[in-house]
Design a protein around this motif. Sequence first.
Motif, PDB file in Angstrom:
ATOM      1  N   ILE A  29       0.855  -1.283   0.004  1.00  0.00           N
ATOM      2  CA  ILE A  29      -0.031  -0.107  -0.028  1.00  0.00           C
ATOM      3  C   ILE A  29       0.691   1.142  -0.010  1.00  0.00           C
ATOM      4  CG2 ILE A  29      -1.644   1.396   1.280  1.00  0.00           C
ATOM      5  CD1 ILE A  29      -2.642  -1.186   2.371  1.00  0.00           C
ATOM      6  N   LEU A  30       0.707   2.190  -1.139  1.00  0.00           N
ATOM      7  CA  LEU A  30       1.619   3.341  -1.115  1.00  0.00           C
ATOM      8  C   LEU A  30       0.846   4.420  -0.552  1.00  0.00           C
ATOM      9  CD1 LEU A  30       2.750   3.073  -4.896  1.00  0.00           C
ATOM     10  CD2 LEU A  30       3.891   2.383  -2.987  1.00  0.00           C
ATOM     11  N   ALA A  42      -3.364   3.462  -3.695  1.00  0.00           N
ATOM     12  CA  ALA A  42      -2.450   3.187  -4.679  1.00  0.00           C
ATOM     13  C   ALA A  42      -1.706   2.008  -4.222  1.00  0.00           C
ATOM     14  CB  ALA A  42      -1.583   4.342  -4.981  1.00  0.00           C
ATOM     15  N   LEU A  43      -1.482   0.923  -5.022  1.00  0.00           N
ATOM     16  CA  LEU A  43      -0.933  -0.334  -4.847  1.00  0.00           C
ATOM     17  C   LEU A  43       0.188  -0.460  -5.620  1.00  0.00           C
ATOM     18  CD1 LEU A  43      -4.338  -2.584  -4.239  1.00  0.00           C
ATOM     19  CD2 LEU A  43      -2.804  -1.429  -2.337  1.00  0.00           C
ATOM     20  N   LEU A  44       1.409  -1.074  -5.108  1.00  0.00           N
ATOM     21  CA  LEU A  44       2.656  -1.476  -5.984  1.00  0.00           C
ATOM     22  C   LEU A  44       2.619  -3.139  -5.845  1.00  0.00           C
ATOM     23  CD1 LEU A  44       5.199  -0.664  -7.291  1.00  0.00           C
ATOM     24  CD2 LEU A  44       6.243  -0.565  -5.080  1.00  0.00           C
ATOM     25  N   ILE A  83      -8.374  11.729 -12.998  1.00  0.00           N
ATOM     26  CA  ILE A  83      -8.265  12.572 -11.670  1.00  0.00           C
ATOM     27  C   ILE A  83      -7.624  12.063 -10.647  1.00  0.00           C
ATOM     28  CG2 ILE A  83      -9.741  13.623  -9.629  1.00  0.00           C
ATOM     29  CD1 ILE A  83     -11.844  14.218 -12.179  1.00  0.00           C
ATOM     30  N   ALA A  84      -7.688  10.785 -10.491  1.00  0.00           N
ATOM     31  CA  ALA A  84      -6.979   9.853  -9.264  1.00  0.00           C
ATOM     32  C   ALA A  84      -5.707   9.717  -9.848  1.00  0.00           C
ATOM     33  CB  ALA A  84      -7.925   8.534  -9.283  1.00  0.00           C
ATOM     34  N   ALA A  85      -5.484   9.502 -10.933  1.00  0.00           N
ATOM     35  CA  ALA A  85      -4.036   9.315 -11.426  1.00  0.00           C
ATOM     36  C   ALA A  85      -3.254  10.594 -11.123  1.00  0.00           C
ATOM     37  CB  ALA A  85      -3.981   8.945 -12.916  1.00  0.00           C
ATOM     38  N   GLU A  90       0.647  13.732  -8.085  1.00  0.00           N
ATOM     39  CA  GLU A  90       1.056  15.322  -7.124  1.00  0.00           C
ATOM     40  C   GLU A  90       1.462  14.537  -5.854  1.00  0.00           C
ATOM     41  OE1 GLU A  90      -2.084  17.902  -6.693  1.00  0.00           O
ATOM     42  OE2 GLU A  90      -2.678  17.879  -8.985  1.00  0.00           O
ATOM     43  N   TRP A  91       1.085  13.472  -5.203  1.00  0.00           N
ATOM     44  CA  TRP A  91       1.462  12.861  -4.015  1.00  0.00           C
ATOM     45  C   TRP A  91       2.827  12.387  -4.312  1.00  0.00           C
ATOM     46  CZ3 TRP A  91       2.991   7.778  -2.873  1.00  0.00           C
ATOM     47  CH2 TRP A  91       3.127   7.511  -1.319  1.00  0.00           C
TER      48      TRP A  91
END
Length: 104
Positions: A29-30, A42-44, A83-85, A90-91
């Motif tokens: 979990i990022l 966001a998952l890696l 929008i989510a991407a 930005e994060w």
Amino acid sequence: MSEHDNYSEQDIATVTLTLDNDETVECAILTIYEVDGHKYIALLPLNEEGESEDGDVYLYRFIDTNPNEPELENILDDDEYEIAADAFDEWMDEQEFEELASDE
């Protein structure tokens, strides 16, 4: 989401995803973040050694109406995904800036 581990500074919080083809993928979990009243995660993806192989990141809508079993939903709308991407990018930029600032 079938598995979620608590983490310390040495560990990374992970979830195990079951994909449409019934393949399971362990993911780090990022971040969990909010945009326009919706939460996203966001998952890696990780390999068997717990390392990222290709750098892909999975983005899902995150629904936490039941704190013991949050749900993940695919983002089917292209505009919502953009929008989510963008918010995730930005994060990531903020994380890089904070890392650079802490190195000085």
